[in-house]
Design a protein around this motif. Structure first.
Motif, PDB file in Angstrom:
ATOM      1  N   MET A 155       5.983 -14.309  42.005  1.00  0.00           N
ATOM      2  CA  MET A 155       6.677 -13.163  41.446  1.00  0.00           C
ATOM      3  C   MET A 155       6.714 -12.032  42.463  1.00  0.00           C
ATOM      4  O   MET A 155       5.681 -11.522  42.871  1.00  0.00           O
ATOM      5  CB  MET A 155       6.008 -12.767  40.145  1.00  0.00           C
ATOM      6  N   VAL A 156       7.935 -11.639  42.823  1.00  0.00           N
ATOM      7  CA  VAL A 156       8.101 -10.656  43.891  1.00  0.00           C
ATOM      8  C   VAL A 156       8.634  -9.344  43.311  1.00  0.00           C
ATOM      9  O   VAL A 156       9.613  -9.335  42.562  1.00  0.00           O
ATOM     10  CB  VAL A 156       9.089 -11.186  44.961  1.00  0.00           C
ATOM     11  N   GLY A 157       7.968  -8.235  43.673  1.00  0.00           N
ATOM     12  CA  GLY A 157       8.428  -6.954  43.168  1.00  0.00           C
ATOM     13  C   GLY A 157       7.645  -5.798  43.746  1.00  0.00           C
ATOM     14  O   GLY A 157       6.750  -5.990  44.579  1.00  0.00           O
ATOM     15  N   LEU A 158       7.991  -4.589  43.268  1.00  0.00           N
ATOM     16  CA  LEU A 158       7.291  -3.387  43.704  1.00  0.00           C
ATOM     17  C   LEU A 158       5.876  -3.392  43.113  1.00  0.00           C
ATOM     18  O   LEU A 158       5.678  -3.894  42.005  1.00  0.00           O
ATOM     19  CB  LEU A 158       8.031  -2.132  43.226  1.00  0.00           C
ATOM     20  N   PRO A 159       4.920  -2.806  43.841  1.00  0.00           N
ATOM     21  CA  PRO A 159       3.523  -2.795  43.347  1.00  0.00           C
ATOM     22  C   PRO A 159       3.420  -2.206  41.938  1.00  0.00           C
ATOM     23  O   PRO A 159       2.748  -2.780  41.068  1.00  0.00           O
ATOM     24  CB  PRO A 159       2.790  -1.916  44.362  1.00  0.00           C
ATOM     25  N   GLU A 160       4.125  -1.077  41.690  1.00  0.00           N
ATOM     26  CA  GLU A 160       3.961  -0.423  40.383  1.00  0.00           C
ATOM     27  C   GLU A 160       4.540  -1.259  39.248  1.00  0.00           C
ATOM     28  O   GLU A 160       4.142  -1.123  38.096  1.00  0.00           O
ATOM     29  CB  GLU A 160       4.573   0.986  40.392  1.00  0.00           C
ATOM     30  N   SER A 161       5.489  -2.150  39.582  1.00  0.00           N
ATOM     31  CA  SER A 161       6.099  -2.970  38.531  1.00  0.00           C
ATOM     32  C   SER A 161       5.268  -4.196  38.192  1.00  0.00           C
ATOM     33  O   SER A 161       5.302  -4.683  37.064  1.00  0.00           O
ATOM     34  CB  SER A 161       7.490  -3.431  38.969  1.00  0.00           C
ATOM     35  N   LEU A 162       4.555  -4.703  39.166  1.00  0.00           N
ATOM     36  CA  LEU A 162       3.814  -5.954  38.937  1.00  0.00           C
ATOM     37  C   LEU A 162       2.324  -5.725  38.690  1.00  0.00           C
ATOM     38  O   LEU A 162       1.586  -6.672  38.415  1.00  0.00           O
ATOM     39  CB  LEU A 162       4.011  -6.896  40.128  1.00  0.00           C
ATOM     40  N   ARG A 163       1.916  -4.455  38.775  1.00  0.00           N
ATOM     41  CA  ARG A 163       0.495  -4.135  38.578  1.00  0.00           C
ATOM     42  C   ARG A 163       0.022  -4.690  37.227  1.00  0.00           C
ATOM     43  O   ARG A 163       0.674  -4.482  36.208  1.00  0.00           O
ATOM     44  CB  ARG A 163       0.290  -2.615  38.612  1.00  0.00           C
ATOM     45  N   GLY A 164      -1.052  -5.407  37.267  1.00  0.00           N
ATOM     46  CA  GLY A 164      -1.627  -5.879  36.014  1.00  0.00           C
ATOM     47  C   GLY A 164      -1.065  -7.210  35.548  1.00  0.00           C
ATOM     48  O   GLY A 164      -1.556  -7.808  34.592  1.00  0.00           O
TER      49      GLY A 164
END
Lengths: 349, 349
Positions: free
Chosen positions: A36-45
């Motif tokens: 899963m690839v994305g911005l840190p704030e979107s994938l956090r948790g």
């Protein structure tokens, strides 16, 4: 284990849709893994034993010109996801992002297969047989030569034989009514080439088809240029939407029609299901050295899940190798194109 | 008194459909007369105080090449009917025959208006607003330049202002999704020309529209080349047919669904009526020095009657003069085409 890379930022809704779809996909596909690839704030948790999070610092927007998407945003979630396929970490990638950018970056990162000038987008449209008619190109190439259309036919045949199990799917060439002037020069020449390809066993050419044949399911595959394919697809979505809205409005008009709606519910519900283009979400970008699937930008999590499943099925059944073999077999027919059009391969990138 | 010439032999069904439609039309239009053209054996015994029978010795078939229809069958019912308009005996002509032949013969007999390179076929597609979106070209021109598309826009504006009473109808340019590569070179240039035309008051340019906008009714008029228009039209007819068949099948599945069908009848019936393309039958061949209307080849007598009525309304409201005035007004925009493309005017004939 099949691993799919997901551009979690793409589409109108981004992670709000892609993350729930990924979670459900992982639940229903125990032998699948996701990158899963994305911005840190979107994938956090986000956490799942079969999900690996890979971070990216940029996002390709729906409005980004190709130039920006390709040359400037080198760390976009879209590009990082595609690179997972290039590097062999994933067998396929899925994105709901900007179609033009997805095509251009895929082409730049993965390159095209030998014998293919231009990749095409193959999508499915529900037909009266209860199946999907595979239509390509859906919008990647607005101007096509006859040879391009023949390449689409060969690749579409490989796709359908892999995903449907029908080893010899039929190919129709989209044309206008026999009673009118029968197609332009490109279409006439394409017809000739497809007849030759049919004789050499590279595909099963049905002949010309018209717009209504897409919905009749006259041929398993319908070939056309990307402008025409895109218009036909969107026109049909528009009509289907109009009909659903009409039924909703008419059935809620008064107490009698509301009662009728209750009684007719199973039928209307079956109709909606039949026409639900979410079930057919997930266009294949064919002709690349890697499997790339494009979800509709406005997909909800159900629709995005269908795109993930199509990518998974394609990877599991080794679509890439099947397309490569078909193209190689049809090479004598396709080879002249490369020789004649040396510069066209670089048009998009 | 408005007089309409009718090619009674045209279409899949010929006189079996055209004669009953003519009789009903005469009943419902007391100030109309018909010139009915056909083979002696087909029109024998037809009698109405406001109908004149004119005999022809040949019939253009659906399979006739243009060459045959135009050069060899000089006494075809189609040609004789068109000649009635040329000679001033009728104000408009209606045929359900071979579209290519109708266009070629009309062009040869009637000639094009000053400022028009290629006539176009304008048809109507039902939209969510309960009206028809006028789409042109529907299949006469498979390859169009930007200037041709602008001519279509000007002529379509005249048609809609005459038939709907909306003096300033909006024009949309059919294109593919903004998220994809935005159209080919012709479409981009057409957009620029339409913006100029809008500024000079020659038409009301809405901007780009997509396939689904045809059904939303986003613009009153949608302009595209004949290949795309024909595919979009037929795809939509195919989808509508699929939905109607589906409902019929589902509602007759068992005793419960049959009961549901009875209860839901008013709604389903309203839907069928809304989607009934017979009500929108009758495409206008625009750009000629005479009014020519094309009925769908498979039209039944109800549908053919709608085509007759559209021709009648156009003649009564002097569509020909209105198109001529609009074209003349837009001449500065259209004139360069004639100069640049001197040979194109002779492509069809």
């Amino acid at each position: 284990m099949i691993t799919i890379a997901v551009d979690c930022m793409g589409g109108d809704h981004g992670p709000r849709v892609t993350l729930p779809a990924c979670s459900r996909f992982l639940e229903t596909h125990p032998d699948a893994a996701l990158i899963m690839v994305g911005l840190p704030e979107s994938l956090r948790g986000y956490n799942h034993p079969r999900a690996t999070v890979v971070l990216a610092s940029e996002v390709v927007t729906m409005d980004d010109p190709l130039e920006v998407a390709l040359r400037r945003k080198k760390d976009s979630s879209m590009r990082v996801a595609i690179t997972q396929v290039k590097d062999g970490a994933a067998q396929a990638v899925v994105s709901a992002g900007n179609t033009g950018a997805l095509m251009a970056i895929s082409r730049y990162v993965l390159k095209t297969l030998d014998g293919i000038d231009r990749p095409a987008i193959a999508g499915q449209i529900p037909n009266a047989k209860g199946l999907g008619t595979t239509v390509l190109d859906m919008g990647a190439n607005v101007d096509c030569t006859a040879e391009h259309l023949v390449q689409f036919a060969v690749m579409g045949s490989a796709l359908v034989s892999v995903l449907s199990g029908n080893e010899n799917p039929s190919v129709g060439l989209l044309n206008i009514g026999e009673e009118a002037i029968k197609g332009n020069e490109v279409i006439k020449k394409t017809g000739e080439l497809l007849r030759i390809a049919s004789q050499t066993g590279d595909l099963n050419f049905y002949g010309n088809v018209e717009g209504n044949d897409i919905f009749k399911g006259t041929a398993d595959i319908v070939v056309c240029d990307g402008f025409v394919g895109n218009v036909a697809l969107k026109a049909s979505e528009g009509l289907a939407g109009m009909i659903v809205d009409f039924l909703r409005k008419e059935f809620s008009r008064n107490i009698f029609t509301k009662a009728a709606a209750l009684v007719a519910y199973p039928v209307i519900s079956a109709l909606k299901k039949r026409m639900d283009h979410r079930r057919y979400n997930g266009g294949a970008l064919l002709g690349l050295r890697g499997l790339v699937f494009k979800s509709h930008g406005s997909a909800d999590d159900l629709a995005f899940g269908y795109a993930l499943t199509r990518a998974y099925d394609a990877a599991r059944n080794d679509l890439l190798e099947r397309v490569r073999v078909r193209i190689a077999h049809a090479a004598p027919l396709l080879a002249p194109v490369e020789a004649r059009l040396p510069t066209e391969a670089a048009v998009l990138v």
